[in-house]
Design an enzyme around this catalytic site. Sequence first.
Site, mmCIF file in Angstrom:
data_model
loop_
_atom_site.group_PDB
_atom_site.id
_atom_site.type_symbol
_atom_site.label_atom_id
_atom_site.label_comp_id
_atom_site.label_asym_id
_atom_site.label_seq_id
_atom_site.Cartn_x
_atom_site.Cartn_y
_atom_site.Cartn_z
ATOM 1 N N GLU A 35 0.832 -1.216 0.000
ATOM 2 C CA GLU A 35 0.000 0.000 0.000
ATOM 3 C C GLU A 35 0.860 1.257 0.000
ATOM 4 O O GLU A 35 2.065 1.201 0.277
ATOM 5 C CB GLU A 35 -0.922 0.004 1.226
ATOM 6 C CG GLU A 35 -0.176 -0.026 2.546
ATOM 7 C CD GLU A 35 -0.860 0.776 3.646
ATOM 8 O OE1 GLU A 35 -1.298 1.906 3.373
ATOM 9 O OE2 GLU A 35 -0.936 0.264 4.777
ATOM 10 N N LYS A 96 -5.779 10.382 0.368
ATOM 11 C CA LYS A 96 -5.767 9.032 0.953
ATOM 12 C C LYS A 96 -7.037 8.341 0.460
ATOM 13 O O LYS A 96 -8.136 8.713 0.850
ATOM 14 C CB LYS A 96 -5.757 9.167 2.476
ATOM 15 C CG LYS A 96 -6.068 7.915 3.252
ATOM 16 C CD LYS A 96 -6.117 8.212 4.754
ATOM 17 C CE LYS A 96 -6.797 7.109 5.530
ATOM 18 N NZ LYS A 96 -6.958 7.426 6.960
ATOM 19 N N VAL A 116 -5.390 0.191 3.112
ATOM 20 C CA VAL A 116 -5.461 -1.274 3.098
ATOM 21 C C VAL A 116 -6.670 -1.723 2.269
ATOM 22 O O VAL A 116 -6.556 -2.586 1.398
ATOM 23 C CB VAL A 116 -5.528 -1.828 4.539
ATOM 24 C CG1 VAL A 116 -5.906 -3.312 4.544
ATOM 25 C CG2 VAL A 116 -4.198 -1.619 5.248
ATOM 26 N N ASP A 148 -16.577 5.485 14.268
ATOM 27 C CA ASP A 148 -15.365 5.424 13.451
ATOM 28 C C ASP A 148 -14.819 3.994 13.413
ATOM 29 O O ASP A 148 -14.133 3.540 14.326
ATOM 30 C CB ASP A 148 -14.310 6.397 14.000
ATOM 31 C CG ASP A 148 -13.132 6.563 13.051
ATOM 32 O OD1 ASP A 148 -13.056 5.814 12.047
ATOM 33 O OD2 ASP A 148 -12.285 7.438 13.305
ATOM 34 N N SER A 150 -12.861 1.528 10.613
ATOM 35 C CA SER A 150 -12.185 1.580 9.312
ATOM 36 C C SER A 150 -12.865 0.695 8.278
ATOM 37 O O SER A 150 -13.298 -0.427 8.579
ATOM 38 C CB SER A 150 -10.733 1.147 9.471
ATOM 39 O OG SER A 150 -10.110 1.095 8.209
ATOM 40 N N ALA A 151 -12.886 1.191 7.050
ATOM 41 C CA ALA A 151 -13.404 0.416 5.922
ATOM 42 C C ALA A 151 -12.532 -0.815 5.644
ATOM 43 O O ALA A 151 -12.942 -1.727 4.922
ATOM 44 C CB ALA A 151 -13.482 1.296 4.678
ATOM 45 N N ASP A 152 -11.333 -0.845 6.238
ATOM 46 C CA ASP A 152 -10.457 -2.019 6.057
ATOM 47 C C ASP A 152 -11.150 -3.304 6.526
ATOM 48 O O ASP A 152 -10.940 -4.375 5.951
ATOM 49 C CB ASP A 152 -9.161 -1.861 6.868
ATOM 50 C CG ASP A 152 -8.264 -0.749 6.347
ATOM 51 O OD1 ASP A 152 -8.555 -0.184 5.278
ATOM 52 O OD2 ASP A 152 -7.261 -0.452 7.025
ATOM 53 N N LYS A 169 -2.644 -0.917 15.770
ATOM 54 C CA LYS A 169 -2.103 -0.117 16.873
ATOM 55 C C LYS A 169 -3.102 -0.020 17.999
ATOM 56 O O LYS A 169 -4.304 -0.027 17.771
ATOM 57 C CB LYS A 169 -1.829 1.290 16.381
ATOM 58 C CG LYS A 169 -0.638 1.377 15.521
ATOM 59 C CD LYS A 169 -0.210 2.836 15.422
ATOM 60 C CE LYS A 169 0.988 2.914 14.513
ATOM 61 N NZ LYS A 169 0.595 2.652 13.117
HETATM 62 N N1 PSU Z 1 -2.170 1.868 10.425
HETATM 63 C C1 PSU Z 1 -0.849 2.148 10.534
HETATM 64 N N2 PSU Z 1 -0.251 2.910 9.572
HETATM 65 C C2 PSU Z 1 -0.940 3.353 8.487
HETATM 66 C C3 PSU Z 1 -2.322 2.998 8.382
HETATM 67 C C4 PSU Z 1 -2.881 2.268 9.375
HETATM 68 O O1 PSU Z 1 -0.226 1.752 11.471
HETATM 69 O O2 PSU Z 1 -0.362 4.053 7.640
HETATM 70 C C5 PSU Z 1 -3.107 3.415 7.163
HETATM 71 C C6 PSU Z 1 -3.454 2.184 6.308
HETATM 72 O O3 PSU Z 1 -3.373 2.554 4.945
HETATM 73 C C7 PSU Z 1 -4.895 1.890 6.683
HETATM 74 C C8 PSU Z 1 -5.420 3.275 6.946
HETATM 75 O O4 PSU Z 1 -5.632 1.225 5.690
HETATM 76 O O5 PSU Z 1 -4.358 3.969 7.587
HETATM 77 C C9 PSU Z 1 -6.648 3.243 7.808
HETATM 78 O O6 PSU Z 1 -7.243 4.487 7.805
HETATM 79 P P1 PSU Z 1 -8.708 4.665 8.406
HETATM 80 O O7 PSU Z 1 -8.553 4.395 9.867
HETATM 81 O O8 PSU Z 1 -9.030 6.084 8.101
HETATM 82 O O9 PSU Z 1 -9.574 3.687 7.670
HETATM 83 MN MN MN Z 2 -11.934 6.115 10.210
#
Ligand code: PSU
Ligand code: MN
Length: 316
Positions: A35, A96, A116, A148, A150-152, A169
């Site tokens: 990624e 992003k 991701v 909140d 994540s879409a992951d 994390k």
């Molecule tokens: N976690 C990390 N480092 C990162 C990310 C997540 O430790 O750089 C990035 C990844 O690309 C992940 C995204 O898919 O942040 C998640 O963002 P969000 O929480 O907005 O979905």
């Molecule tokens: Mn988010």
Amino acid sequence: MTTTLLTSSALSPYVQLHEEVQEALSAGRPVVALETTIVTHGMPYPANVETALSVENIIRSAGAIPATICIKDGAIHVGMSRHEIEDLAQTKDVIKASRRDLPVVLANRYTASTTVAATMIAARLAGISVFVTGGIGGVHRGAERTMDISADLQELAKTDVIVVCAGTKAILDIGLTLEVLETLGVPVLGYQTEQFPAFYTRDSGHKANFRVDTPQQVASIARIKWDLGLTGGLLVGNPIPMDAELDPERINQAIHQALQTAEAQKITGKEVTPFLLAELERLTAGESLQANVRLVEYNALVGAQVATALAESAHQ
Ligand code: PSU
Ligand code: MN
């Protein structure tokens, strides 16, 4: 379009495979997707570009081909040259892009890095089954108020890709993240551990779904899952190497402080994760960044081994 890029029109006119990636895929050789949100929003310059290139080198040394993914000029690029990676790493205000952003970014020909979720989609479109990252997104602390999530996580439920990570994390609610993954039917495999790792530390205090000890085991579980028609990804939690692990108390203290600052500054939406990462780096005087680099590099090695095992099992 440059001469090194070929359009995989059979798959999608919006996906451009780098020549080396296309060759490897048509020969059935192992390929590992990478990624770029970690490059544009996860790490500062120049650590971002150094890590992106070192991760590619590790994958090559382990006998696989890296495919770093981004979006530009109206196409999803699967596989980037060194120059392109260096360029992206220094570009300001890169978008992003997650699942929802892909069509908008493509239609407007914006330059974007892929999360991701978006990288899984791109890998799938290109025919790549293994993807290496640092940590996935998940359920944020306080998600019962903020929603909140994540879409992951949804993507892991839908898209057939093995994701090798060092956990999530502790800026997130790891317990709730694992609950959601269970609901979504995503296998969470602890790599050479029973525990689910917590990114900077080896043990989140939560158990993985199952322990696996070899790349072959991961490959065989993935094959069986997909052979059964159970669509969706698999998550491999590969703990940070022991000598790179941070002191749990210190990092959790920094996380606590970063979360408070984010709340006070009313950071929301897709800015939350990048904000917290930058705060942690500041609060730990760069220690968190160093750990981040080490764990991604180790994931790259394991990811290349899993991709190799998967490619070998296809030839049997
Ligand atoms: N976690 C990390 N480092 C990162 C990310 C997540 O430790 O750089 C990035 C990844 O690309 C992940 C995204 O898919 O942040 C998640 O963002 P969000 O929480 O907005 O979905
Ligand atoms: Mn988010």
